[in-house]
Design a protein around this motif. Structure first.
Motif, PDB file in Angstrom:
ATOM      1  N   PHE A  25       0.830  -1.198   0.000  1.00  0.00           N
ATOM      2  CA  PHE A  25       0.000   0.000   0.000  1.00  0.00           C
ATOM      3  C   PHE A  25       0.865   1.249   0.000  1.00  0.00           C
ATOM      4  CE2 PHE A  25      -2.998   3.044   1.845  1.00  0.00           C
ATOM      5  CZ  PHE A  25      -4.073   2.816   1.017  1.00  0.00           C
ATOM      6  N   ASP A  50       2.329   2.338  -3.364  1.00  0.00           N
ATOM      7  CA  ASP A  50       1.353   2.732  -4.392  1.00  0.00           C
ATOM      8  C   ASP A  50       0.693   1.570  -5.103  1.00  0.00           C
ATOM      9  OD1 ASP A  50       1.911   5.280  -3.841  1.00  0.00           O
ATOM     10  OD2 ASP A  50       3.115   5.665  -5.604  1.00  0.00           O
ATOM     11  N   ALA A  51       0.787   0.358  -4.566  1.00  0.00           N
ATOM     12  CA  ALA A  51       0.194  -0.770  -5.272  1.00  0.00           C
ATOM     13  C   ALA A  51      -1.085  -1.197  -4.559  1.00  0.00           C
ATOM     14  CB  ALA A  51       1.172  -1.922  -5.361  1.00  0.00           C
ATOM     15  N   ALA A  52      -2.160  -0.407  -4.721  1.00  0.00           N
ATOM     16  CA  ALA A  52      -3.397  -0.687  -3.984  1.00  0.00           C
ATOM     17  C   ALA A  52      -4.010  -2.012  -4.423  1.00  0.00           C
ATOM     18  CB  ALA A  52      -4.397   0.448  -4.188  1.00  0.00           C
ATOM     19  N   ASP A  53      -3.971  -2.283  -5.743  1.00  0.00           N
ATOM     20  CA  ASP A  53      -4.551  -3.533  -6.239  1.00  0.00           C
ATOM     21  C   ASP A  53      -3.833  -4.742  -5.654  1.00  0.00           C
ATOM     22  OD1 ASP A  53      -6.612  -3.428  -8.586  1.00  0.00           O
ATOM     23  OD2 ASP A  53      -5.334  -1.670  -8.774  1.00  0.00           O
ATOM     24  N   VAL A  54      -2.505  -4.661  -5.638  1.00  0.00           N
ATOM     25  CA  VAL A  54      -1.720  -5.793  -5.138  1.00  0.00           C
ATOM     26  C   VAL A  54      -1.954  -5.967  -3.645  1.00  0.00           C
ATOM     27  CG1 VAL A  54       0.558  -6.793  -5.078  1.00  0.00           C
ATOM     28  CG2 VAL A  54      -0.022  -5.240  -6.882  1.00  0.00           C
ATOM     29  N   ALA A  55      -2.050  -4.856  -2.913  1.00  0.00           N
ATOM     30  CA  ALA A  55      -2.310  -4.943  -1.476  1.00  0.00           C
ATOM     31  C   ALA A  55      -3.654  -5.613  -1.229  1.00  0.00           C
ATOM     32  CB  ALA A  55      -2.286  -3.554  -0.851  1.00  0.00           C
ATOM     33  N   PRO A 101      -9.532  -0.143  -6.800  1.00  0.00           N
ATOM     34  CA  PRO A 101      -8.761  -1.377  -6.708  1.00  0.00           C
ATOM     35  C   PRO A 101      -9.692  -2.581  -6.674  1.00  0.00           C
ATOM     36  CG  PRO A 101      -7.973   0.190  -5.110  1.00  0.00           C
ATOM     37  CD  PRO A 101      -9.169   0.797  -5.748  1.00  0.00           C
TER      38      PRO A 101
END
Lengths: 94, 330, 116, 112
Positions: free
Chosen positions: B48, B51-56, B224
């Protein structure tokens, strides 16, 4: 303004991690994991506002809703073990 | 990333490093699995911050709901303690330390974190962001790249997930064999039936988890989310149901046949969308021809294949859980 | 500043090697799988860090955001996480079958039984 | 008006942070498992309420506030349930809470 909360959460996370590493019983570690989950929810909620992207709260919702499933799995694990031990030596159960 | 968020990220990563060392050190596997839960939370928070909201979101759905349950299921069938000590610990430690130092030495050639001149930022990133705006017109660039620009790749990944699921079913058998058709429901020893508080609260929350799963599925183009995350969340809700009500009841709600149909159907839906592109005169997995307006066509294609992904992932994860749980019951 | 950024990569190197140590040195098969998933997590984090852009935000175009981190590593890792849990489950299934066949999940004990 | 809201959310957030810290210290310092769980679960709920209310004040009337409300509601439901499930599983495995005279009793046993 959110930084105070974030720092408090991070320090609490460190304390919980210390408890998880030190134990002494396995339940202390489960407790630490559970506590860690709540802290992560609060941390991410505050961070979403620090970044100015409140639409990312979906992620926090996921954690708030499904983080407790692990604890139920732990309960089921011990229930299973207790039943098996009870089947093997029923006298001990009473 | 401002300095202060960088410091937060470093703090989280340090905690993560301590956690992993504790995981490897402990001889109690149950403790290791619990610490893996903490590691997963830390990893999601780091994603998070980077900047990787989708991955989080994916890590949250998989790490919180499913991974712990699977490992505990395996531990229940094997043993909780490691019996043998490490083999050749000093030699291994030495090798590992040397490799770590080489990797660390290599990092000095890395461009600094977040540098705009890094290779990944130079050409592809601006192109993807511009083309998404132009060709597909959905806000979430990650979904656009996942489903459209790299559609072949994602089809391959879905097939890998499907294959892994089939492999588990071949190795462990389907859950259906344990509770043969017509067998009476064993009411007394099923799941957490006798624990009133977990049961009532759990049952109350299952609809909300399912609803959240569908929201993540169908809102994935704007925020996301997407098929992979939604599949994991839906699987988590079914896993919760079978923890609460017992294996057999969960199999009554969604029988093994339906799960198999989901596993196959999702992949087939994905492939069918690709073939539909061929039939309508485009390339395989070219969604522009699905509608008279190419942008609309892209959006339709993304919606359909995300549904396919979600169905397959949910089917595979639930089947895997049933395969592990029914081994324990037998 | 640069050192603070590089520290990320150092942590990933340590994570990678901690996982690797569990894979090579621990005879317990489940511990090896745990090490494998730690190893994977280190790779995931490393990829995501490559895609980070200073001053950027998550690549979801919305109001008020101009600079975006790279979506490409995120796409690769997003799918890899789900693949990783499926393959870990496959590995655990293999371990269960080994336990049924040999009665043990310790590598050295299994090899003793296999020795003629 | 704005300043009043800012001050209110400052107070709430700070109190929430203090609550969380107290919980963390309690988990580390309490003598046995059940008391540690007591410290963790109580401050978890209170800290969550305070922090999320503080953030809600900042978010104003928007979709984010609704989501925060949902998060708070779910946390208040799941966190105590998880604590209950954990306590049940500890009891199931035969872990006894340490009572006031436990220390004395173990001393006696050691003497005997």
């Amino acid at each position: 303004m959110y930084y105070a909360v974030i720092v408090a959460t991070l320090v609490t996370m460190a304390l919980a991690l210390l408890r998880a590493v030190r134990g002494p019983t396995v339940y202390d570690r489960v407790l630490a994991v559970n506590m860690f989950g709540t802290k992560t929810v609060l941390l991410l909620a505050a961070l979403a506002f620090v970044f100015g992207r409140p639409d990312f709260l979906d992620l926090v919702l996921v954690y708030a809703l499904i983080n407790f499933i692990g604890v139920f799995a732990v309960l089921e694990f011990f229930r299973n073990r207790a039943t098996r031990a009870g089947e093997r030596q029923p006298a001990q159960h009473e | 990333m401002s300095t202060i968020t960088l410091l937060f990220s470093i703090f989280l990563l340090t905690l993560l490093m301590i956690t992993t060392m504790a995981i490897v050190r402990t001889r109690n596997l149950f403790v290791a699995v619990m610490l893996m839960g903490i590691a997963s939370l830390l990893i999601a928070a780091s994603f998070f911050l980077l900047d990787a909201a989708d991955v989080a979101l994916t890590e949250a759905a998989v790490g919180a709901g499913i991974s712990t349950v699977l490992f505990l299921g395996a531990l229940a069938l094997t043993s909780e303690r490691e019996r043998s000590p490490s083999s050749l610990p000093l030699l291994s430690l030495g090798i590992v330390a040397i490799v770590a130092l080489i990797v660390i030495y290599a990092t000095f050639d890395q461009p600094p974190l977040g540098s705009p001149s890094a290779p990944v930022q130079a050409h592809l990133t601006p192109w993807y962001i511009e083309s998404t705006r132009e060709l597909i017109d959905i806000p979430n660039v990650v979904t656009a790249v996942l489903a459209s620009f790299r559609g072949y790749d994602t089809l391959g990944e879905v097939i890998v997930v499907f294959t892994a699921g089939v492999g588990v079913l071949f190795l462990l058998g389907t859950g259906a064999s344990a509770s043969a058709a017509g067998a009476p429901l064993s009411e007394d020893n099923a799941g957490l039936r006798h624990y009133l508080i977990p049961r009532i609260l759990g049952r109350l929350l299952i609809p909300f988890i399912l609803l959240l799963g569908f929201y993540v599925q169908f809102h994935g183009e704007y925020s996301p989310g997407g098929g992979f995350q939604a599949g994991a969340i839906v699987a988590a809700s079914i896993i919760l149901y079978s923890l609460l009500e017992g294996e057999q009841r969960a199999l009554l709600v969604i029988p093994q046949g339906v799960l198999l149909a989901m596993m196959v159907g999702g992949v087939l839906l994905y492939g069918a969308v690709g073939v539909a592109g061929l039939v309508l005169g485009g390339n395989f997995l070219d969604y522009s021809v699905l509608d008279s307006d190419p942008v609309k066509g892209q959006q339709w294609g993304i919606l359909l294949i995300e549904i396919g992904i979600g169905i397959t992932v949910a089917g595979v994860l639930i089947s895997i859980f049933h395969a592990f749980a029914s081994r324990g019951a037998a | 500043m640069d050192i603070l950024g590089l520290y990320h990569y150092w942590v990933f190197a340590v994570l990678l090697m901690t996982g690797f140590y569990a894979i090579v040195a621990k005879p317990n098969l489940i511990k090896k799988l745990i090490g494998l998933s730690l190893f994977q997590s280190a790779v995931f984090l490393c990829y995501i860090t490559f895609g980070k852009l200073a001053g950027g935000t998550a690549p979801i175009v919305g109001k008020g955001a101009e600079l975006f981190s790279s979506p490409l590593p995120q796409v690769l890792i997003l799918t890899a996480i789900v693949v990783s849990i499926s393959t870990t489950a496959l590995g655990l299934a293999l371990v269960l079958r080994i336990k049924e066949a040999y009665g043990s999940i310790e590598e050295d004990e299994i090899q003793e039984q296999d020795a003629p | 008006m704005n300043i009043a809201i800012d001050i209110a959310s400052w107070v709430l957030l700070t109190l929430g942070g203090v609550n969380l810290l107290i919980g963390g210290i309690g988990v580390l310092r309490m003598p046995d498992f059940y008391t540690r769980m007591h410290a963790a679960s109580l401050t978890d709920s209170m800290g969550a309420i305070l922090v999320i209310l503080g953030i809600m004040l900042q978010a104003g009337l928007s979709l984010a506030t609704v989501k925060l409300g949902a998060i708070l509601a779910f946390l208040l439901l799941t966190s105590p349930t998880a604590a209950n499930a954990l306590a049940v599983s500890a009891l199931l495995a035969g872990m006894k809470p340490r009572t006031g005279d436990a220390v004395q009793r173990t001393n006696h046993e050691a003497d005997a």
